[in-house]
Design an enzyme around this catalytic site. Structure first.
Site, mmCIF file in Angstrom:
data_model
loop_
_atom_site.group_PDB
_atom_site.id
_atom_site.type_symbol
_atom_site.label_atom_id
_atom_site.label_comp_id
_atom_site.label_asym_id
_atom_site.label_seq_id
_atom_site.Cartn_x
_atom_site.Cartn_y
_atom_site.Cartn_z
ATOM 1 N N SER A 135 51.049 -5.384 35.133
ATOM 2 C CA SER A 135 51.883 -4.521 34.286
ATOM 3 C C SER A 135 52.882 -3.719 35.113
ATOM 4 C CB SER A 135 51.017 -3.546 33.498
ATOM 5 O OG SER A 135 50.100 -4.239 32.703
ATOM 6 N N GLN A 136 53.918 -3.265 34.433
ATOM 7 C CA GLN A 136 54.895 -2.330 34.997
ATOM 8 C C GLN A 136 54.133 -1.088 35.524
ATOM 9 O OE1 GLN A 136 56.527 -0.485 31.610
ATOM 10 N NE2 GLN A 136 58.423 0.173 32.585
#
Ligand code: SAH
Length: 221
Positions: free
Chosen positions: A66-67
């Site tokens: 994920s970011q």
């Protein structure tokens, strides 16, 4: 300190200053974990330079890390004080597990794809984390052997909240989970207070599917 190490530490500092603090990540434990964990080690060779940028990245086997902001937001939602036992479903690269290992006492992490679990375990071992335990299994059933957990975090999108995970929370425990369709979900914080269970939406998000008995039946993407 080598040049690369210096550069990565500077990239982490910038990630914290530009991507996390301005968007409301204030928990000092979470911020210091992001300053310490070498995210570039979890994303594979060619992607090193982009490891600290503001977006998700591929980690192989069709999965993504994920970011940074989403990892930070989910971790902050757990409100960890340092003494907790935390369960993560979806080990993936192991990055989120390392962040949790910095913020909690014990981390239990479950991954359904054996190749990813193996790689993550090796990297976390190399980095010297001794408070993370790994299991290759369907995490929609939780990890009953070590339950209950003060915090549970699911890093894949679920069609609904898997019942076994709620059952494996301590009283007052928190479950952070993306819930919704195959392509976009709502990040939810589920709290268990005695017999009552509360659900609070946090923000919209996009995760790969949670595949298993209490998740999607198969990965159609
Ligand atoms: N937390 C990871 C990101 C994981 S991406 C990181 O920091 O890199 C989501 C992961 O969930 C994928 O690796 C996928 O294989 C895994 N996953 C999907 N369904 C699962 C299930 N039922 N049990 C365990 N892992 C699952």
């Amino acid at each position: 300190m080598s040049d690369t190490k210096d550069k990565c530490a500077a990239a982490r500092e910038m990630m914290v200053a530009r991507q996390l603090i301005p968007r409301g990540i204030t928990d000092p434990r979470v911020l210091s974990a992001f300053r310490r964990v070498p995210r570039h080690r979890f994303v594979g060779g060619q992607l090193n330079h982009s490891a600290y940028e503001d977006h998700p990245l591929p980690i192989g086997e069709g999965q993504t890390i994920s970011q940074p902001y989403m990892v930070a937001c989910m971790t902050q939602c757990l409100q960890l004080a340092g003494g907790e036992r935390v369960l993560e479903i979806g080990t993936g690269s192991g990055y989120q597990a390392a962040i949790l290992a910095e913020c909690a006492r014990e981390v239990y992490t479950v991954e359904r794809v054996p190749a990813l679990a193996k790689k993550a375990e090796a990297i976390l071992g190399e980095l010297g984390y001794t408070n993370v335990r790994f299991l290759t299994a369907d995490g929609t059933e939780g990890w009953p052997e070590h339950a209950p957990y003060e915090g549970i975090i699911v890093t894949a999108g679920a069609p609904q909240i898997p019942k076994p995970l709620v059952e494996q929370l301590t009283p007052g425990g928190r479950l952070v989970i993306p819930v919704g369709g195959g392509w976009s979900q709502e990040l939810m914080v589920v709290r268990r207070e005695g017999d009552a269970v509360t659900e609070e939406p946090v923000c919209g998000c996009v995760f790969v599917p949670l595949v298993g008995k209490f998740g999607w039946k198969e990965d159609r993407r």
